[in-house]
Scaffold this active site. Sequence first.
Site, PDB file in Angstrom:
ATOM      1  CB  ALA A  71      -1.396  -0.471   1.308  1.00 48.96           C
ATOM      2  CE  LYS A 125      11.468  -3.516   6.804  1.00 46.36           C
ATOM      3  NZ  LYS A 125       9.639  -3.558   7.862  1.00 46.36           N
ATOM      4  CG  ASP A 170       9.062  -1.310  10.161  1.00 42.49           C
ATOM      5  OD1 ASP A 170       8.422  -0.745   9.436  1.00 42.49           O
ATOM      6  OD2 ASP A 170      10.011  -2.096   9.957  1.00 42.49           O
ATOM      7  N   GLY A 222      14.183  -8.563  10.753  1.00 40.35           N
ATOM      8  CA  GLY A 222      14.099  -7.180  10.387  1.00 40.35           C
ATOM      9  C   GLY A 222      12.352  -6.603  11.191  1.00 40.35           C
ATOM     10  CG  ASP A 239      13.553 -15.952  14.212  1.00 45.62           C
ATOM     11  OD1 ASP A 239      13.107 -14.838  13.516  1.00 45.62           O
ATOM     12  OD2 ASP A 239      14.246 -16.784  13.775  1.00 45.62           O
ATOM     13  N   PRO A 297       6.408 -12.838   8.039  1.00 44.78           N
ATOM     14  CG  PRO A 297       8.049 -13.309   6.576  1.00 44.78           C
ATOM     15  CD  PRO A 297       7.784 -13.253   7.849  1.00 44.78           C
ATOM     16  CB  ALA A 344       4.407  -7.196  11.281  1.00 47.15           C
TER      17      ALA A 344
END
Length: 285
Positions: free
Chosen positions: A22, A75, A111, A138, A159, A199, A224
Amino acid sequence: MAHGQARPILLGLIGSPIAHSASPAMHEAAAEAVGLKAHYQLIDVPGADAAQLRALLSALRPIGFSGVNVTFPYKEAVLPLLDELSPGARAVGAVNTVVVRDGRLIGHNTDTTGFARALVQAFGPAPEGPVALIGAGGVGKAVAVALARFPGLEIRMVDADPAKAEAVAASLAGHAEVRVCRTVEEAVDGAKGIVNGTPVGMLPDRGTPVPPALLRPGMWVADAVYSPLWTPLLAGAARIGARTMTGRELAIHQALDAFALFTGREAPAAAMERAFDRAVAPLAA
């Protein structure tokens, strides 16, 4: 209109995949609202190595870009390729905004500022913890630094690469209570908040970083990802009555801060919000 003849401000986004972004709509609408003309170019480069990224970044100056945003998966990769980092970007170890100034490339991270403001807007000035933070890339790092601004908030990071989470925890030692967890289950157990900084759930992916069975009605859940706005994670959270924050808030707040860095002008929030909503409406259908 005299400024109609002026060359448009050139902006862009480097990342992949970014077809659903966007950002072009938001930045072009913000520019128009303050009497500027901007062209925002999507620069979708899958699998770029350091040499390709360097070539891309060094081309920004001669082409006349005022700046670019950087998103997944670059990033962190752009860090060593820039001339200077803002204190915020250095603290996070990731850059999402590169400003071209006097022929130099300066990295910033909006961010962090964007997420902190969005969180307060959604859940009040003191979000409840502990917070399970999924992802130490990132976005995850930026979110961790943002969460560290809230005194006494325990952050539980997880992670797929535990070393990445350990590195973030080490960088925040003395500033925040960060616990590295081996599994999502461990991080979420007893947590009051959940943030997805990966993601996972971004189209075309339909997965969720947190199994629905782990969600509780008393939690707050933030994502996010904004394509789609209602990721499988957020849809599951909303179904059981948990409070939610979509990726809309982070997307808008980080863009407001980036626009101010690119142009030196305060971005009109209403114009960006309208542009964002128009841009993602087809995805929400």
